[in-house]
Motif scaffolding. Sequence first.
Motif, PDB file in Angstrom:
ATOM      1  N   TYR A  99       0.822  -1.216   0.000  1.00 13.69           N
ATOM      2  CA  TYR A  99       0.000   0.000   0.000  1.00 13.69           C
ATOM      3  C   TYR A  99       0.851   1.260   0.000  1.00 13.69           C
ATOM      4  O   TYR A  99       0.434   2.292  -0.490  1.00 13.69           O
ATOM      5  N   SER A 100       2.040   1.167   0.619  1.00 13.86           N
ATOM      6  CA  SER A 100       2.817   2.394   0.760  1.00 13.86           C
ATOM      7  C   SER A 100       4.294   2.065   0.608  1.00 13.86           C
ATOM      8  O   SER A 100       4.752   1.036   1.134  1.00 13.86           O
ATOM      9  N   VAL A 101       5.022   2.939  -0.099  1.00 12.98           N
ATOM     10  CA  VAL A 101       6.453   2.670  -0.274  1.00 12.98           C
ATOM     11  C   VAL A 101       7.198   2.800   1.047  1.00 12.98           C
ATOM     12  O   VAL A 101       8.320   2.323   1.184  1.00 12.98           O
ATOM     13  N   THR A 102       6.569   3.450   2.042  1.00 15.44           N
ATOM     14  CA  THR A 102       7.249   3.583   3.328  1.00 15.44           C
ATOM     15  C   THR A 102       6.759   2.517   4.320  1.00 15.44           C
ATOM     16  O   THR A 102       7.066   2.582   5.512  1.00 15.44           O
ATOM     17  N   GLY A 103       5.970   1.576   3.838  1.00 12.58           N
ATOM     18  CA  GLY A 103       5.594   0.424   4.666  1.00 12.58           C
ATOM     19  C   GLY A 103       4.443   0.659   5.628  1.00 12.58           C
ATOM     20  O   GLY A 103       4.276  -0.082   6.592  1.00 12.58           O
ATOM     21  N   GLN A 104       3.613   1.691   5.370  1.00 14.65           N
ATOM     22  CA  GLN A 104       2.480   1.924   6.288  1.00 14.65           C
ATOM     23  C   GLN A 104       1.329   0.957   5.992  1.00 14.65           C
ATOM     24  O   GLN A 104       1.037   0.688   4.829  1.00 14.65           O
ATOM     25  N   LYS A 407       8.264   5.538  -6.708  1.00 13.85           N
ATOM     26  CA  LYS A 407       9.675   5.961  -6.808  1.00 13.85           C
ATOM     27  C   LYS A 407       9.756   7.490  -6.784  1.00 13.85           C
ATOM     28  O   LYS A 407      10.594   8.061  -6.086  1.00 13.85           O
ATOM     29  N   LEU A 408       8.880   8.153  -7.543  1.00 10.97           N
ATOM     30  CA  LEU A 408       8.910   9.623  -7.569  1.00 10.97           C
ATOM     31  C   LEU A 408       8.617  10.194  -6.175  1.00 10.97           C
ATOM     32  O   LEU A 408       9.204  11.190  -5.767  1.00 10.97           O
ATOM     33  N   TYR A 409       7.713   9.521  -5.453  1.00  9.46           N
ATOM     34  CA  TYR A 409       7.360   9.976  -4.100  1.00  9.46           C
ATOM     35  C   TYR A 409       8.586   9.934  -3.178  1.00  9.46           C
ATOM     36  O   TYR A 409       8.805  10.836  -2.361  1.00  9.46           O
ATOM     37  N   LEU A 410       9.405   8.860  -3.342  1.00  8.38           N
ATOM     38  CA  LEU A 410      10.590   8.743  -2.486  1.00  8.38           C
ATOM     39  C   LEU A 410      11.592   9.871  -2.763  1.00  8.38           C
ATOM     40  O   LEU A 410      12.242  10.375  -1.864  1.00  8.38           O
ATOM     41  N   VAL A 411      11.657  10.286  -4.052  1.00  9.68           N
ATOM     42  CA  VAL A 411      12.634  11.323  -4.422  1.00  9.68           C
ATOM     43  C   VAL A 411      12.054  12.735  -4.214  1.00  9.68           C
ATOM     44  O   VAL A 411      12.732  13.631  -3.720  1.00  9.68           O
ATOM     45  N   PHE A 412      10.789  12.918  -4.620  1.00  7.44           N
ATOM     46  CA  PHE A 412      10.151  14.260  -4.502  1.00  7.44           C
ATOM     47  C   PHE A 412       8.869  14.148  -3.657  1.00  7.44           C
ATOM     48  O   PHE A 412       7.760  14.275  -4.195  1.00  7.44           O
ATOM     49  N   VAL A 423      -4.909   9.503   0.477  1.00  6.57           N
ATOM     50  CA  VAL A 423      -6.221   9.203   1.045  1.00  6.57           C
ATOM     51  C   VAL A 423      -6.086   8.439   2.366  1.00  6.57           C
ATOM     52  O   VAL A 423      -6.751   8.768   3.343  1.00  6.57           O
ATOM     53  N   SER A 424      -5.215   7.442   2.386  1.00  4.06           N
ATOM     54  CA  SER A 424      -5.200   6.525   3.535  1.00  4.06           C
ATOM     55  C   SER A 424      -4.172   6.880   4.598  1.00  4.06           C
ATOM     56  O   SER A 424      -4.336   6.491   5.750  1.00  4.06           O
ATOM     57  N   PHE A 425      -3.098   7.567   4.203  1.00  2.00           N
ATOM     58  CA  PHE A 425      -2.018   7.773   5.172  1.00  2.00           C
ATOM     59  C   PHE A 425      -1.725   9.238   5.469  1.00  2.00           C
ATOM     60  O   PHE A 425      -0.682   9.556   6.046  1.00  2.00           O
ATOM     61  N   THR A 426      -2.555  10.147   5.001  1.00  2.00           N
ATOM     62  CA  THR A 426      -2.385  11.553   5.355  1.00  2.00           C
ATOM     63  C   THR A 426      -3.758  12.121   5.724  1.00  2.00           C
ATOM     64  O   THR A 426      -4.779  11.435   5.570  1.00  2.00           O
TER      65      THR A 426
END
Length: 487
Positions: A99-104, A407-412, A423-426
């Motif tokens: 669900y999330s690149v940061t593991g949430q 990938k873009l989220y991790l960089v920018f 929607v789900s994590f903010t």
Amino acid sequence: MPQNKVIIAGGGLVGSLAACYFAKRGWTVEVYEKRPDPREERNHGKRNLRSINLAISTRGLSAINRLDPEVEKKTLDIVLPMYGRMIHNLDGSLNSQQYSVTGQPINSIDRGRLNEILLDVCESYPNTKIYFEYDTESFDYAKKTVTVKNSKTNEISVASGDLIVGADGAHSTARKYLSFFARTSVEKKYIDHGYCEIEMKSHNADFAMKNDHLHIWPRNTFMLIALPNLDKSFTCTLFMPWSQFEAIETDEDLMAFFKTYFPDSIPLFGEELKKEYFTNPKGALFYVKSSPHHYKGNAVIVGDAAHCTVPFYAQGMNCGFEDIEVLDKLLVEQAAPLIDATDAVACKDVKTNMLTPEQIEAALINYSACRPNDSANMIDLAMHNYIEMRSNVNNLSYRIRHWLEGKLYLVFPKLVIPLYTMVSFTKIPYSKAKKQWIKQTNAIHSLVSFATKTAIFGALFFAFKRYAPTNTLKFPSISEILSIFKK
Ligand code: FAD
């Protein structure tokens, strides 16, 4: 000391959270709930048409945390985190999508137990009274009264307060009466699909499938999903067009259908499948958008009473809980203008029970200025996500975009945020999330199109250089190349 009194219609998830907030802020609280007390033994196990379990994520948890971090802890004690979707392909192969690149994770929780936690918290305040088996029959928002009927004795009485909160769910009477007073616009739409819940029991005292995922069997026009429960069972939900439900009349029809579309699930359900499918109720799916959500300083509707959604973004309750957090902030702003109302700790002890009708009205005007729009956008996103879940998750283009966005989220992280994350994590307002998603999707499409054209052009260029006879073929000029990109 005089204090404000609130009458809350409905003691479901959102009504009980609202009651806790008003009680904490010092109001006298009366809740009228049509069902019997779910905490009493004799009422256990009564099947509610709404889902047995649901997914709670950042917005829902934030609202509980603002009420009391201890209650959030109690809530988290009974969740099962789900870190991604587990896609069940037709050939039985599995494919996990985070669900999330940061593991949430999003969290599977038992609806009944969450409701019970909130009812307990609510009753721990001496200024609160919950009346079970009372039906709120009609509302007079000008007089701030609600006519209630005790369903055991049929006795009718009138409850009155300084504020009426309608939290009586999707088929809300509070919403119907609001339209008599506040020129409310209401849009209600049934979709052509229904749902049926089917329990998948534990196997040898263990989960039948991985319990840290939400399982999906996407089949384009319909899908089966499964969320884990603490007792190691899964609650599965079959979403499909009504025509398909109607076509399944016998055990043989059902088994043929499952063999064709969900073959790997049959041994996991076992013999119970037929009983579950034919005895469990089939529910309709619809959405309701309404605006405004209030009448003067006298009444406000919240949760499904104000905005009922199709469940495909798992946001109905989360959005309803966010309603209560927003409403609390707006009331705190009126009571303590010098305190930052967004700071839960700073306004922990603020009381809102001495507000004047004008101050309550000011808060409700601000409430209607944001929540109808936000919840309407949440509903649009949920309608979109149904197609994504049942169909797109299998497409290569979806998977590439999903990967690229991550990938873009991790960089920018400020520039591109995957929609699911927003929607789900903010707590980015749904309306802002939808706008940002449209903007970034267009940008990503342009980027992909540019990259594709550049790659094609590069390949052609090298092909020319490598194979074309130098004297006979001319390489295109810069203006010719630019005209290719303008197309
Ligand atoms: P309800 O939960 O419906 O509560 C309303 C209460 O009011 C009930 O207790 C009812 O008995 C009472 N009531 C009704 N009429 C009266 C009356 N006249 N007098 C007195 N009391 C009355 N949301 C998520 O966030 N995540 C999910 O994963 C999720 N999954 C879902 C799956 C399905 C299949 C469905 C149908 C919904 C799902 N939802 C999910 C949405 C979620 O269930 C609702 O948004 C949530 O229950 C709304 O809470 P509520 O308190 O506003 O309404």
